[in-house]
Write a protein that holds these residues in place. Sequence first.
Motif, PDB file in Angstrom:
ATOM      1  N   ASP A  52       0.869  -1.181   0.000  1.00 59.03           N
ATOM      2  CA  ASP A  52       0.000   0.000   0.000  1.00 59.03           C
ATOM      3  C   ASP A  52       0.907   1.232   0.000  1.00 59.03           C
ATOM      4  N   VAL A  53       0.951   1.940  -1.118  1.00 58.04           N
ATOM      5  CA  VAL A  53       1.889   3.055  -1.241  1.00 58.04           C
ATOM      6  C   VAL A  53       1.213   4.415  -1.103  1.00 58.04           C
ATOM      7  N   HIS A  54      -0.042   4.415  -0.645  1.00 58.67           N
ATOM      8  CA  HIS A  54      -0.708   5.700  -0.445  1.00 58.67           C
ATOM      9  C   HIS A  54      -1.809   5.534   0.598  1.00 58.67           C
ATOM     10  N   CYS A  55      -1.449   5.689   1.857  1.00 57.94           N
ATOM     11  CA  CYS A  55      -2.455   5.640   2.924  1.00 57.94           C
ATOM     12  C   CYS A  55      -2.142   6.713   3.962  1.00 57.94           C
ATOM     13  N   HIS A  56      -3.142   7.009   4.786  1.00 56.46           N
ATOM     14  CA  HIS A  56      -3.028   8.038   5.821  1.00 56.46           C
ATOM     15  C   HIS A  56      -3.332   7.385   7.179  1.00 56.46           C
ATOM     16  N   LEU A  57      -2.333   6.755   7.760  1.00 54.94           N
ATOM     17  CA  LEU A  57      -2.553   6.066   9.026  1.00 54.94           C
ATOM     18  C   LEU A  57      -2.878   7.031  10.160  1.00 54.94           C
ATOM     19  N   ASP A  58      -2.513   8.283  10.021  1.00 54.27           N
ATOM     20  CA  ASP A  58      -2.741   9.237  11.107  1.00 54.27           C
ATOM     21  C   ASP A  58      -4.185   9.699  11.201  1.00 54.27           C
ATOM     22  N   SER A  59      -4.994   9.434  10.169  1.00 57.96           N
ATOM     23  CA  SER A  59      -6.368   9.947  10.187  1.00 57.96           C
ATOM     24  C   SER A  59      -7.421   8.858  10.325  1.00 57.96           C
ATOM     25  N   THR A  60      -7.034   7.599  10.282  1.00 56.61           N
ATOM     26  CA  THR A  60      -7.990   6.488  10.253  1.00 56.61           C
ATOM     27  C   THR A  60      -8.891   6.434  11.490  1.00 56.61           C
ATOM     28  N   ARG A  61     -10.104   5.930  11.264  1.00 57.75           N
ATOM     29  CA  ARG A  61     -11.018   5.618  12.365  1.00 57.75           C
ATOM     30  C   ARG A  61     -11.482   4.158  12.305  1.00 57.75           C
ATOM     31  N   ILE A  62     -10.779   3.329  11.586  1.00 55.56           N
ATOM     32  CA  ILE A  62     -11.152   1.914  11.547  1.00 55.56           C
ATOM     33  C   ILE A  62     -11.071   1.333  12.950  1.00 55.56           C
ATOM     34  N   ARG A  83      -9.318  18.994  11.074  1.00 53.37           N
ATOM     35  CA  ARG A  83      -8.698  19.720  12.185  1.00 53.37           C
ATOM     36  C   ARG A  83      -9.678  19.913  13.339  1.00 53.37           C
ATOM     37  N   GLU A  84     -10.937  20.099  13.013  1.00 52.61           N
ATOM     38  CA  GLU A  84     -11.945  20.324  14.053  1.00 52.61           C
ATOM     39  C   GLU A  84     -12.300  19.058  14.817  1.00 52.61           C
ATOM     40  N   ASN A  85     -11.986  17.879  14.247  1.00 50.88           N
ATOM     41  CA  ASN A  85     -12.508  16.643  14.827  1.00 50.88           C
ATOM     42  C   ASN A  85     -11.465  15.631  15.307  1.00 50.88           C
ATOM     43  N   TRP A  86     -10.241  15.653  14.779  1.00 55.42           N
ATOM     44  CA  TRP A  86      -9.343  14.520  15.001  1.00 55.42           C
ATOM     45  C   TRP A  86      -8.967  14.324  16.467  1.00 55.42           C
ATOM     46  N   ARG A  87      -8.927  15.401  17.250  1.00 58.27           N
ATOM     47  CA  ARG A  87      -8.552  15.253  18.662  1.00 58.27           C
ATOM     48  C   ARG A  87      -9.667  14.635  19.500  1.00 58.27           C
ATOM     49  N   ASP A  88     -10.887  14.597  18.960  1.00 56.18           N
ATOM     50  CA  ASP A  88     -12.023  14.056  19.714  1.00 56.18           C
ATOM     51  C   ASP A  88     -12.209  12.559  19.511  1.00 56.18           C
ATOM     52  N   ALA A  89     -11.348  11.926  18.734  1.00 56.22           N
ATOM     53  CA  ALA A  89     -11.471  10.487  18.495  1.00 56.22           C
ATOM     54  C   ALA A  89     -11.329   9.717  19.808  1.00 56.22           C
ATOM     55  N   GLU A  90     -11.996   8.551  19.847  1.00 57.96           N
ATOM     56  CA  GLU A  90     -11.996   7.749  21.068  1.00 57.96           C
ATOM     57  C   GLU A  90     -10.620   7.168  21.402  1.00 57.96           C
ATOM     58  N   TRP A  91      -9.749   7.003  20.400  1.00 57.77           N
ATOM     59  CA  TRP A  91      -8.391   6.502  20.603  1.00 57.77           C
ATOM     60  C   TRP A  91      -7.391   7.566  20.178  1.00 57.77           C
ATOM     61  N   THR A  92      -6.181   7.444  20.685  1.00 57.41           N
ATOM     62  CA  THR A  92      -5.116   8.339  20.264  1.00 57.41           C
ATOM     63  C   THR A  92      -4.719   8.041  18.812  1.00 57.41           C
ATOM     64  N   VAL A  93      -3.960   8.934  18.219  1.00 62.99           N
ATOM     65  CA  VAL A  93      -3.452   8.699  16.866  1.00 62.99           C
ATOM     66  C   VAL A  93      -2.645   7.409  16.827  1.00 62.99           C
ATOM     67  N   ALA A  94      -1.780   7.213  17.805  1.00 62.29           N
ATOM     68  CA  ALA A  94      -0.949   6.005  17.823  1.00 62.29           C
ATOM     69  C   ALA A  94      -1.803   4.749  17.912  1.00 62.29           C
ATOM     70  N   ARG A  96      -4.972   4.361  16.948  1.00 59.54           N
ATOM     71  CA  ARG A  96      -5.727   4.178  15.710  1.00 59.54           C
ATOM     72  C   ARG A  96      -4.827   3.709  14.576  1.00 59.54           C
ATOM     73  N   ALA A  97      -3.652   4.329  14.470  1.00 59.28           N
ATOM     74  CA  ALA A  97      -2.722   3.945  13.409  1.00 59.28           C
ATOM     75  C   ALA A  97      -2.236   2.514  13.602  1.00 59.28           C
ATOM     76  N   THR A  98      -1.961   2.138  14.829  1.00 59.70           N
ATOM     77  CA  THR A  98      -1.476   0.785  15.114  1.00 59.70           C
ATOM     78  C   THR A  98      -2.546  -0.253  14.803  1.00 59.70           C
ATOM     79  N   HIS A  99      -3.791   0.049  15.170  1.00 59.97           N
ATOM     80  CA  HIS A  99      -4.885  -0.886  14.900  1.00 59.97           C
ATOM     81  C   HIS A  99      -5.102  -1.050  13.395  1.00 59.97           C
TER      82      HIS A  99
END
Length: 402
Positions: A52-62, A83-94, A96-99
């Motif tokens: 996968d040569v084009h993904c955005h692991l920092d923004s995922t909500r899977i 920008r208005e929403n990413w900090r309100d996610a139930e998990w941290t960036v790390a 979400r990206a790891t999952h």
Amino acid sequence: MLITNVRPWGGPLAEIAVEDGRITAIDPLKSEVDTAGAVDGRGRLALPAFSDVHCHLDSTRIGLPFRPHTGSPGIWPMVMNDRENWRDAEWTVAERATHTLGRMIAQGTTRVRSYAQIDADCGLERFEGVLAAKEAHRDRCEVEVIAFPQAGLLREPGVPELIDEALASGAAVVGGIDPCTLDRDPVRHLDVLFGLAEKHQVPVDVHLHEPGELGVFSVDLILERTRALGMTGQVTISHAYALGGISESTTRRLVEEFAELDVSMATVAPAQNRSLPLTELTAAGVRVGLGQDGQRDYWSPYGNADMLDRTWQLAFTNRFREDELIEHCLAVASRGGASILDRDLPRLTSVSDRPGLAVGDQADILLVEGDTPTAAVMDRGRDRTVLHNGRVVAEGCELLGR
């Protein structure tokens, strides 16, 4: 390691020998061989694992509850919505990206190039989250991180300095985006972008959403820099939705120049009919890779961490029906992308090329059910075994131990 009772690229039953993470032999299946400790393919297909040569692991909500889409059309409104929403996610960036990276691996992806958003709002927080995911799965997957100015290099103060810091802290690629429509200063944008690439001796990956003639104008500036700075083989253009919709002569010229300068293309298989034609790019020797883009994030509800599903989309959006062309999509999704990440790997030059399962190749292999490779793309079965460097890292679309 012996992988037995498999059908490489849908061919006759065979066994694949692996040593030190590399394929050392591929032989017809022998009934008398000792298979104790071998990986039993059970007659499944053996294919190269996905890249996968084009993904955005920092923004995922899977993995998180589904949320309604709140973005508005256009790049800048989408950036602001994120920008208005990413900090309100139930998990941290790390987290979400790891999952999500784990789900990608479990379904057959063992090479990844991921963007990590860096801007005046998030600083290096999202970049560090992607680095954490890379570390968590370091034994299962190879990950390149792109220091990516999603909100532009120039619109907000301090961004080039943050990109510089990220490149000194583990980013492997420097990203650019829409030099004309977002930053509105293509010369300065490319000065900064290619200056950082030269300073850190890293490749360049440019997000290009710009339409029509304007997109061609930006590409010509990128090609000019690539040639002048001796960066042949070090530049990727992502998206470039409309480059093929100008004229036949422009399409032919761009394909020839991409091939000459070894400029690669990353596609997410959009629902467009003006992209540069996949078969012509391949025939010219242009490296083309596939990616999932954002995955159920604040930009879009699409994406499911399954590159086999995205391979189906690549075939569908190109209106392919012949088996050879659908199998070519598998080649693009696996070794096409791998050749972008590792320029020592040969380019695909024909829709009939079926690389990735030869003696000497890295033993990154996907075993998947299917009568033929085309059937596997159509059915996208869940009975999968994933190997990275000759070691089983996932079974039945579930990760195994570290």
